[in-house]
Structure formats: C-alpha cells, structure tokens
Design an enzyme around this catalytic site. Structure first.
Site, PDB file in Angstrom:
ATOM      1  N   PHE A   1       8.517 -38.260   3.011  1.00 16.93           N
ATOM      2  CA  PHE A   1       9.508 -37.886   4.027  1.00 16.93           C
ATOM      3  C   PHE A   1      10.140 -36.526   3.771  1.00 16.93           C
ATOM      4  O   PHE A   1      10.646 -35.895   4.703  1.00 16.93           O
ATOM      5  CB  PHE A   1      10.587 -38.965   4.183  1.00 16.93           C
ATOM      6  CG  PHE A   1      11.251 -39.400   2.904  1.00 16.93           C
ATOM      7  CD1 PHE A   1      12.238 -38.637   2.305  1.00 16.93           C
ATOM      8  CD2 PHE A   1      10.882 -40.601   2.314  1.00 16.93           C
ATOM      9  CE1 PHE A   1      12.855 -39.058   1.139  1.00 16.93           C
ATOM     10  CE2 PHE A   1      11.502 -41.039   1.147  1.00 16.93           C
ATOM     11  CZ  PHE A   1      12.486 -40.259   0.552  1.00 16.93           C
TER      12      PHE A   1
ATOM     13  N   GLY B   1       9.156 -33.176   5.900  1.00 14.74           N
ATOM     14  CA  GLY B   1       9.741 -32.766   7.169  1.00 14.74           C
ATOM     15  C   GLY B   1      11.237 -33.002   7.276  1.00 14.74           C
ATOM     16  O   GLY B   1      11.837 -32.717   8.308  1.00 14.74           O
ATOM     17  N   HIS B   2      11.852 -33.514   6.230  1.00 15.63           N
ATOM     18  CA  HIS B   2      13.290 -33.875   6.292  1.00 15.63           C
ATOM     19  C   HIS B   2      14.003 -33.327   5.084  1.00 15.63           C
ATOM     20  O   HIS B   2      14.227 -34.068   4.124  1.00 15.63           O
ATOM     21  CB  HIS B   2      13.434 -35.393   6.359  1.00 15.63           C
ATOM     22  CG  HIS B   2      14.742 -35.867   6.872  1.00 15.63           C
ATOM     23  ND1 HIS B   2      15.833 -36.059   6.072  1.00 15.63           N
ATOM     24  CD2 HIS B   2      15.132 -36.196   8.117  1.00 15.63           C
ATOM     25  CE1 HIS B   2      16.836 -36.508   6.799  1.00 15.63           C
ATOM     26  NE2 HIS B   2      16.430 -36.604   8.048  1.00 15.63           N
ATOM     27  N   PHE B   3      14.431 -32.235   4.983  1.00 19.73           N
ATOM     28  CA  PHE B   3      14.297 -31.081   5.856  1.00 19.73           C
ATOM     29  C   PHE B   3      13.688 -29.969   5.026  1.00 19.73           C
ATOM     30  O   PHE B   3      14.087 -29.788   3.875  1.00 19.73           O
ATOM     31  CB  PHE B   3      15.666 -30.650   6.370  1.00 19.73           C
ATOM     32  CG  PHE B   3      16.388 -31.692   7.163  1.00 19.73           C
ATOM     33  CD1 PHE B   3      16.030 -31.952   8.471  1.00 19.73           C
ATOM     34  CD2 PHE B   3      17.410 -32.422   6.591  1.00 19.73           C
ATOM     35  CE1 PHE B   3      16.710 -32.908   9.221  1.00 19.73           C
ATOM     36  CE2 PHE B   3      18.087 -33.376   7.335  1.00 19.73           C
ATOM     37  CZ  PHE B   3      17.739 -33.629   8.647  1.00 19.73           C
TER      38      PHE B   3
ATOM     39  N   THR C   1      16.319 -33.928   2.059  1.00 21.84           N
ATOM     40  CA  THR C   1      17.351 -34.956   2.119  1.00 21.84           C
ATOM     41  C   THR C   1      16.704 -36.280   2.506  1.00 21.84           C
ATOM     42  O   THR C   1      15.946 -36.332   3.478  1.00 21.84           O
ATOM     43  CB  THR C   1      18.408 -34.579   3.187  1.00 21.84           C
ATOM     44  OG1 THR C   1      18.923 -33.276   2.887  1.00 21.84           O
ATOM     45  CG2 THR C   1      19.547 -35.569   3.217  1.00 21.84           C
TER      46      THR C   1
END
Length: 144
Positions: free
Chosen positions: A47, A50-52, A57
């Site tokens: 994750f 793409g986050h972020f 995070t």
C-alpha cells in the site's frame, strides 16, 4: 516478550493471506476477554506504493482491518466458534489520532465488550510507542 502465536499459527485460524494479513504475531491472549498483537510496518508494504508517494502513510482503513483480524483471532479461540470465520458487521466511533509510517511497530488491542449468540461488539485500539493512533468499536458476526 515471548510470542503467544506465530504468523503460521495465525494463518491456520484466519483466512487472510498476503498481501492482506496484517498481524505478525500475538503477544498476549486472555481467553474470551482480550488480545494484544503486533504488526511491524515496513516500507515493503504494497500500500505504500500509492499511499502516498514521498510521504508513506498506512491507510486508516487498513489499521482497522488489522484490528479486526486481531479480534477475529480472539473470537475464533472461543470453543463455540472453532472452525468458523468472523466477519466485520460494523465500525463505529472510529478515530485516527496520528499517522502510521514505515518503521512503526503497531500494537493492536481488542477487547470483547458484548457477545450474544453469533454477534458481538469489541473495543479496538492501535498504539505506536504507547501513543494511541486509532480506536473504534467493531461489531462482528461469526459464520461460515
């Protein structure tokens, strides 16, 4: 602290697998009451791609998912629910107090508040270095 359950033992109890198994080990279980488990958050988590970008995070919904997985273990350790699956039936009073980032050690606490037949409510709280990062009330339903 000695591990009460390893990742292998956890995967024998709950159906979650990579990339959505968010428990590394269980630290403590008081049967039918509460559980504490650990998730070591690393930059290798999918994750974070793409986050972020530039500000990795852990998504809040995944912290809640980790708490739900921990709750599932506690629930499925009960004799009457052996061999079943625990599902999220509801999320209430969710609060996020600080972000979770690579390198954090997430301590996941779940305590059963109410249980009737196959439905119950648990108080779930996540900590990083003794600071509360997330809390919520989870309704769970046990079934096949």
């Amino acid at each position: 602290m000695k591990k009460v359950m390893t990742a292998t033992e956890i995967m024998e109890m709950i159906p979650n697998r990579y990339p959505i198994c968010y428990i590394d080990y269980v630290d403590e279980i008081i049967p039918n009451e509460k559980i504490i488990a650990t998730k070591n958050v690393t930059i290798n988590e999918e994750f974070f791609q793409g986050h972020f970008p530039g500000n990795p995070t852990m998504p809040g919904v995944l912290i809640i998912e980790a708490l739900a997985q921990v709750g599932s273990i506690l629930i499925l350790k009960m004799d009457q629910f052996e061999g079943e699956t625990a599902y999220i039936g509801g999320i209430n009073k969710a609060k996020f107090r600080q972000k979770v980032v690579p390198g954090d050690v997430l301590k996941l606490h779940f305590e059963i508040v109410k249980l009737r037949d196959f439905v119950g409510i648990g108080k779930a709280t996540a900590y990083v270095e003794d600071k509360k990062v997330c809390e919520c009330e989870l309704t769970f339903i046990v079934g096949r």
